[in-house]
Design an enzyme around this catalytic site. Structure first.
Site, PDB file in Angstrom:
ATOM      1  N   ALA A 261      94.163  89.239  58.345  1.00 38.61           N
ATOM      2  CA  ALA A 261      92.705  89.305  58.273  1.00 38.61           C
ATOM      3  C   ALA A 261      91.967  87.985  58.399  1.00 38.61           C
ATOM      4  O   ALA A 261      90.770  87.980  58.694  1.00 38.61           O
ATOM      5  CB  ALA A 261      92.293  89.993  56.970  1.00 38.61           C
ATOM      6  N   ALA A 262      92.613  86.840  58.134  1.00 41.00           N
ATOM      7  CA  ALA A 262      91.867  85.561  58.126  1.00 41.00           C
ATOM      8  C   ALA A 262      91.497  85.152  59.548  1.00 41.00           C
ATOM      9  O   ALA A 262      92.266  85.408  60.471  1.00 41.00           O
ATOM     10  CB  ALA A 262      92.713  84.474  57.487  1.00 41.00           C
TER      11      ALA A 262
ATOM     12  N   GLY B  54      88.460  86.469  58.831  1.00 41.86           N
ATOM     13  CA  GLY B  54      87.658  87.547  58.266  1.00 41.86           C
ATOM     14  C   GLY B  54      86.668  88.204  59.216  1.00 41.86           C
ATOM     15  O   GLY B  54      85.851  89.007  58.789  1.00 41.86           O
ATOM     16  N   GLY B  55      86.742  87.868  60.501  1.00 39.27           N
ATOM     17  CA  GLY B  55      85.804  88.444  61.462  1.00 39.27           C
ATOM     18  C   GLY B  55      85.855  89.967  61.450  1.00 39.27           C
ATOM     19  O   GLY B  55      84.827  90.640  61.268  1.00 39.27           O
ATOM     20  N   LYS B  56      87.069  90.515  61.602  1.00 41.97           N
ATOM     21  CA  LYS B  56      87.140  91.979  61.709  1.00 41.97           C
ATOM     22  C   LYS B  56      86.980  92.639  60.350  1.00 41.97           C
ATOM     23  O   LYS B  56      86.459  93.750  60.253  1.00 41.97           O
ATOM     24  CB  LYS B  56      88.424  92.385  62.417  1.00 41.97           C
ATOM     25  CG  LYS B  56      88.404  91.839  63.838  1.00 41.97           C
ATOM     26  CD  LYS B  56      89.491  92.288  64.720  1.00 41.97           C
ATOM     27  CE  LYS B  56      89.436  91.528  66.027  1.00 41.97           C
ATOM     28  NZ  LYS B  56      89.630  90.041  65.891  1.00 41.97           N
TER      29      LYS B  56
ATOM     30  N   GLU C 196      96.053  88.364  54.071  1.00 44.40           N
ATOM     31  CA  GLU C 196      96.427  87.205  54.895  1.00 44.40           C
ATOM     32  C   GLU C 196      97.637  86.540  54.248  1.00 44.40           C
ATOM     33  O   GLU C 196      97.606  86.191  53.077  1.00 44.40           O
ATOM     34  CB  GLU C 196      95.256  86.215  55.005  1.00 44.40           C
ATOM     35  CG  GLU C 196      95.603  84.875  55.595  1.00 44.40           C
ATOM     36  CD  GLU C 196      96.185  84.936  57.013  1.00 44.40           C
ATOM     37  OE1 GLU C 196      95.693  85.695  57.867  1.00 44.40           O
ATOM     38  OE2 GLU C 196      97.172  84.208  57.257  1.00 44.40           O
TER      39      GLU C 196
ATOM     40  N   ARG D 182      94.749  79.953  54.685  1.00 46.84           N
ATOM     41  CA  ARG D 182      93.890  80.851  55.460  1.00 46.84           C
ATOM     42  C   ARG D 182      93.334  81.978  54.568  1.00 46.84           C
ATOM     43  O   ARG D 182      92.234  82.465  54.774  1.00 46.84           O
ATOM     44  CB  ARG D 182      94.650  81.414  56.672  1.00 46.84           C
ATOM     45  CG  ARG D 182      94.936  80.323  57.712  1.00 46.84           C
ATOM     46  CD  ARG D 182      95.652  80.872  58.934  1.00 46.84           C
ATOM     47  NE  ARG D 182      94.927  81.879  59.675  1.00 46.84           N
ATOM     48  CZ  ARG D 182      93.970  81.659  60.568  1.00 46.84           C
ATOM     49  NH1 ARG D 182      93.639  80.425  60.851  1.00 46.84           N
ATOM     50  NH2 ARG D 182      93.385  82.646  61.199  1.00 46.84           N
TER      51      ARG D 182
ATOM     52  N   ARG E  55     107.712  88.565  66.383  1.00 48.76           N
ATOM     53  CA  ARG E  55     106.999  88.613  65.099  1.00 48.76           C
ATOM     54  C   ARG E  55     106.079  89.844  65.063  1.00 48.76           C
ATOM     55  O   ARG E  55     105.975  90.542  64.062  1.00 48.76           O
ATOM     56  CB  ARG E  55     106.186  87.331  64.918  1.00 48.76           C
ATOM     57  CG  ARG E  55     105.569  87.218  63.544  1.00 48.76           C
ATOM     58  CD  ARG E  55     104.461  86.183  63.497  1.00 48.76           C
ATOM     59  NE  ARG E  55     104.946  84.847  63.670  1.00 48.76           N
ATOM     60  CZ  ARG E  55     104.326  83.907  64.414  1.00 48.76           C
ATOM     61  NH1 ARG E  55     103.202  84.179  65.014  1.00 48.76           N
ATOM     62  NH2 ARG E  55     104.832  82.708  64.556  1.00 48.76           N
TER      63      ARG E  55
ATOM     64  N   CYS F  90      94.597  88.431  70.979  1.00 49.17           N
ATOM     65  CA  CYS F  90      93.659  87.720  71.847  1.00 49.17           C
ATOM     66  C   CYS F  90      94.467  87.006  72.930  1.00 49.17           C
ATOM     67  O   CYS F  90      94.318  85.811  73.141  1.00 49.17           O
ATOM     68  CB  CYS F  90      92.776  86.777  71.048  1.00 49.17           C
ATOM     69  SG  CYS F  90      93.701  85.693  69.982  1.00 49.17           S
TER      70      CYS F  90
END
Ligand code: SAM
Length: 451
Positions: free
Chosen positions: A107-108, A110-112, A130, A135, A204, A227
């Site tokens: 999550a870090a 935290g945008g989403k 996270e 982070r 991973r 991304c």
């Protein structure tokens, strides 16, 4: 921009005749965009909307965001536009219509997670996780600023979620990846790029999916995103999942004018943003619905590890928030916090399995006979505006406060004062009359010169 030769070869092969357009787009400045917090409105002059996100806007230029107090008040989040496509998945699958239990596993910063909190029903609960400690601290800061009480922050390895069998209606894996899609915004990402790193990322990602798959409910939705552009971290991961797990790939409908590429292979649907086609950076996303049955985790209600909160404390803090009847009050290590009643049964389970950094809404710290209001309360969308005196700061004063300078509060009431900018909470000061104590968290203090 000089791409590593192997990356250039890969992209040339993948994009074929569109490759020169892609290279040209990399020479242009990355669009700047923000997403507004629908629960913290303020006067703004943004005019260019992002088509796929109701509160998303492009900015004409990049300001020094750190020097805008509204950022620190959680009024908006600076986020790259392509990733805001998450909104379409939530809306088109009715995840915003019914209460759900959601996990944002990677999550870090935290945008989403902040986006999900704005979209989901207030009766939903989001666990933002996270694994990397530093982070996770940044994630906490951003989520606390966003100010939603239906949230938990954990710092765990994905494998720790495997025990929570069949628990979640929604899991988002915004996977750690080779980051090819961010090279325009962050060219140093290229220094990390290698064939070997790409393979490491890919294995991973498979490990992360395998760890968390049991925690998804039958019928639950898993969003997998990266991304990056290479198929090994994207479509090939979905093909691997198809061999390993039972799910239905869910298509989403996107306006052709937005320029998002719809990838299809076997029965799989995925969506890829390219900077030469979308006004945003590189992003890949796919939505899966689990069709196999899962074991389910029994939620036992009962005593939690927390102490019972003294009646007089409950009476006092109930007055600090709106709709106190929707919350239970808990105390742990002298910290009193409010947690949505309907998710109470989860607390015991999560405390046993996970390392919890933040839960619900921290209200105050009990010290001798006093309760010292917590920073999160000042920023909370649940805050009762009549609970404490407030004092409005202009931009210059707000920046001095965020820098942890001493603020002249001679015109304010004595005691704990909630400081605001454009009526949005920034934090607390303790006004002693002849001077005031700045209670802004030391680690969050802005370090840029504010004068
Ligand atoms: N979802 C975030 C957002 O929208 O702001 C961005 C997440 S970023 C793409 C991926 C995250 O995964 C990073 O914060 C990284 O620290 C974390 N991560 C790294 N290794 C991990 C692992 N082995 N398991 C889970 N997460 C990991």
């Amino acid at each position: 921009m000089n791409l590593p030769s192997q990356l250039a070869q890969r992209l040339n092969h993948q994009l074929a005749e569109a490759y020169p357009d892609f290279l040209q787009a990399l020479q242009l400045p990355a669009p700047v965009s923000t997403r507004l917090n629908p629960k913290k409105t303020f006067q703004h002059s943004y005019s260019e909307k992002i088509d796929w996100c109701e509160n998303g806007f492009y900015l004409a230029a990049r300001p020094v965001f750190t020097l805008d107090p509204l950022l620190h008040a959680g009024a908006y989040y600076v986020q790259e536009a392509s990733s805001m496509l998450l909104e379409q998945v939530v809306i088109q699958n009715d995840l915003d219509k019914n209460a759900c239990l959601a996990l944002d596993l990677c999550a870090a910063p935290g945008g989403k997670s902040t986006h999900l909190l704005s979209l989901l029903q207030p009766q939903s609960l989001l666990i933002s996780n996270e694994v990397i400690k530093t982070r996770a601290n940044i994630l906490s800061e951003n989520i606390i600023k966003w100010g939603y009480p239906n949230s938990i922050i954990t710092q765990n390895d994905p494998q720790h979620f495997a025990q929570l069998q069949g628990l979640f209606d929604l899991i988002l894996i915004d996977a750690p990846c080779s980051g090819e899609g961010l090279i325009r915004k962050n060219p140093e990402a290229l220094n990390e790029w290698s064939e070997n790193n790409l393979k490491l990322c890919s294995s991973r990602q498979q490990r992360i999916v395998a760890d968390v798959w049991p925690a998804l409910k039958e019928g639950g939705i898993l969003i997998y995103s990266t991304c990056t552009y290479n198929p090994e971290e994207n479509m090939q991961q979905l093909l691997w999942m198809l061999q390993e797990y039972a799910f239905r790939s869910l298509p989403i409908t996107l306006d052709e004018r937005w320029g998002v590429e719809h990838l299809q292979e076997k029965n799989l649907h995925a969506y890829q943003c390219w900077p030469h086609k979308v006004k945003g950076e590189g992003f890949f996303m796919s939505v899966l619905q689990k069709t196999s049955s899962s074991n389910t985790t029994n939620l036992k209600s009962g005593k939690t590890k927390n102490n019972t909160v003294h009646k007089s404390i409950v009476q006092e803090v109930s007055n600090w928030i709106q709709q106190p009847e929707a919350f239970h009050f808990h105390e742990q290590n002298e910290m009193v916090f409010a947690f949505p009643k309907q998710h109470d049964a989860l607390i015991q389970l999560l405390q046993a399995e996970l390392y919890i950094m933040h839960m619900g809404l921290p209200l105050g710290e009990v010290k001798k006979n006093k309760i010292i209001p917590q920073h999160a309360l000042a920023l909370s969308t649940q805050y009762n505006p009549t609970a404490f005196p407030s004092f409005e700061l202009n931009k210059e004063q707000a920046l001095a406060y965020l820098h942890r300078d001493s603020i002249d509060l001679s015109a304010a009431a004595k005691g704990f004062v909630r400081l605001t900018h454009q009526q949005l909470g920034l934090g607390w000061a303790n006004n002693l009359g002849n001077r005031s104590n700045n209670m802004y968290p030391v680690n969050w203090r802005i370090r840029l010169n504010v004068s």
